[in-house]
Design an enzyme around this catalytic site. Structure first.
Site, short mmCIF file in Angstrom:
data_model
loop_
_atom_site.label_atom_id
_atom_site.label_comp_id
_atom_site.label_asym_id
_atom_site.label_seq_id
_atom_site.Cartn_x
_atom_site.Cartn_y
_atom_site.Cartn_z
N GLY A 170 0.78 -0.95 0.28
CA GLY A 170 -0.27 0.07 -0.02
C GLY A 170 1.09 1.44 -0.04
N ASP A 193 6.57 -4.47 15.13
CA ASP A 193 4.89 -4.66 15.38
C ASP A 193 5.17 -3.41 16.28
OD1 ASP A 193 2.61 -3.85 16.20
OD2 ASP A 193 2.56 -5.88 17.26
N TYR A 245 -11.55 4.63 14.64
CA TYR A 245 -9.94 4.91 13.73
C TYR A 245 -10.61 6.28 13.54
CZ TYR A 245 -8.03 5.33 8.97
OH TYR A 245 -7.04 5.60 7.78
N LYS A 276 -7.28 8.70 14.71
CA LYS A 276 -6.58 9.61 13.53
C LYS A 276 -6.58 10.71 14.08
CE LYS A 276 -4.99 6.58 10.07
NZ LYS A 276 -3.74 6.79 10.22
N ILE A 335 -7.64 6.41 -0.84
CA ILE A 335 -6.48 6.21 -1.76
C ILE A 335 -7.17 4.12 -2.02
CG2 ILE A 335 -4.09 5.77 -1.63
CD1 ILE A 335 -5.26 8.86 -1.52
#
Ligand code: NAP
Length: 264
Positions: free
Chosen positions: A16, A57, A155, A159, A190
């Site tokens: 990605g 991680d 989410y 963010k 995207i």
């Protein structure tokens, strides 16, 4: 060669947006440490002699410490960190993520990856960058960090917190006299594997689904990983030496506003 002699670390670089940033940084002369939670789906040697892989991680303090110790020994420090790794949480927790029905497990998992992961990255990068000539931290937030997303509340919240933490890091480094800038990037839609997981696999159905998403974007198309990668080259390079604490939207105009006008 806008990143010549820079040492850059990118999280979530197996695919990605992160992978595309890594490829563009390499093209522009950087030494790039690609990192991801488990492994890469290809041999690191395919990206050339200036590419390295470390398993990292982002939720694990010990992984950050070991990776930055290795980078500091190998390259005497770090010039660029792109905190790119991020998850929606839907893969691990397919249940509802709205403000009324979210689970604590899903909320904490999303925030651990998206927010704690970025905060740890900033923490360790400051240590590795403060004795360099210049350092740049680029935090990949989202359009979702600037507007509410009812179906993905954790989410969006994580963010939004990245956006705010970016400004704290930028001001902290400036106050301390560290030569480190910190900025956030806010992609819109995207097309990457993150989206592919949420859309149909049948090619024709996928085209229809992508067209429906694009119809809501002022520029009428979904973005590509390169749209984000090119912005990261600017923020990582010394071309942006007077830029810190900003938020850069890469969203085809989504955040410019809604139309709410009569259709003629
Ligand atoms: P992607 O295709 O899902 O890639 C994300 C990568 O991060 C994967 O390789 C994933 O590895 C890795 N990752 C997940 N958890 C990790 C962890 N704990 N530690 C290290 N790596 C981890 O996502 P993308 O679309 O390229 O998104 C990249 C960033 O842009 C994310 O922060 C995302 O929120 C942000 N963003 C994307 C869009 C978009 O439209 N694509 C829009 C706004 C913002 P595994 O596969 O092993 O989990």
């Amino acid at each position: 060669m806008r990143l010549k002699e820079k040492v850059a670390l990118i999280t979530g670089a197996a695919r990605g947006i992160g992978l595309q940033i890594a490829k563009r940084f390499l093209e522009h002369g950087a030494t790039v440490i690609l990192t991801d939670k488990v492994s890469l789906p290809f041999e690191i040697s395919e990206l050339g002699d200036n590419a390295y892989f470390m398993q990292l991680d982002v939720t694990q303090d010990t992984h950050w410490k070991q990776t930055l110790d290795w980078v500091s020994k190998q390259f005497s420090g770090l010039d660029v960190l792109v905190n790119n790794a991020g998850i929606t949480g839907f893969e691990e927790f397919p249940e509802a993520h709205d403000p009324e029905n979210f689970s604590i497990e899903a909320w904490e998992h999303v925030h651990a990856t998206n927010l704690l992961g970025v905060a740890l990255g900033c923490k360790y990068a400051i240590g590795a960058m403060k004795t360099r000539v210049s350092g740049s931290i680029v935090n990949i937030s989202s359009r979702s960090g600037l507007v509410g997303i009812p179906a993905a509340a954790a989410y969006a919240s994580s963010k939004a917190a990245i956006r705010n933490h970016t400004k704290s890091v930028a001001l902290y480094c400036a106050e301390k006299g560290y030569p480190i800038r910190c900025n956030s990037v806010h992609p819109g839609a995207i097309f990457t594997p993150m989206w592919a997981q949420m859309l149909p696999t049948d090619p024709e159905e996928l085209d229809v689904a992508k067209a429906a998403i694009a119809a809501d974007v002022p520029l009428k198309v979904m973005g590509e990983p390169d749209d984000v990668a090119y912005a990261c080259i600017y923020l990582a390079s010394d071309e942006s030496k007077y830029v810190t604490g900003i938020e850069l939207n890469i969203d085809g105009g989504l955040l410019a506003g809604t139309s709410a006008r009569p259709q003629n």
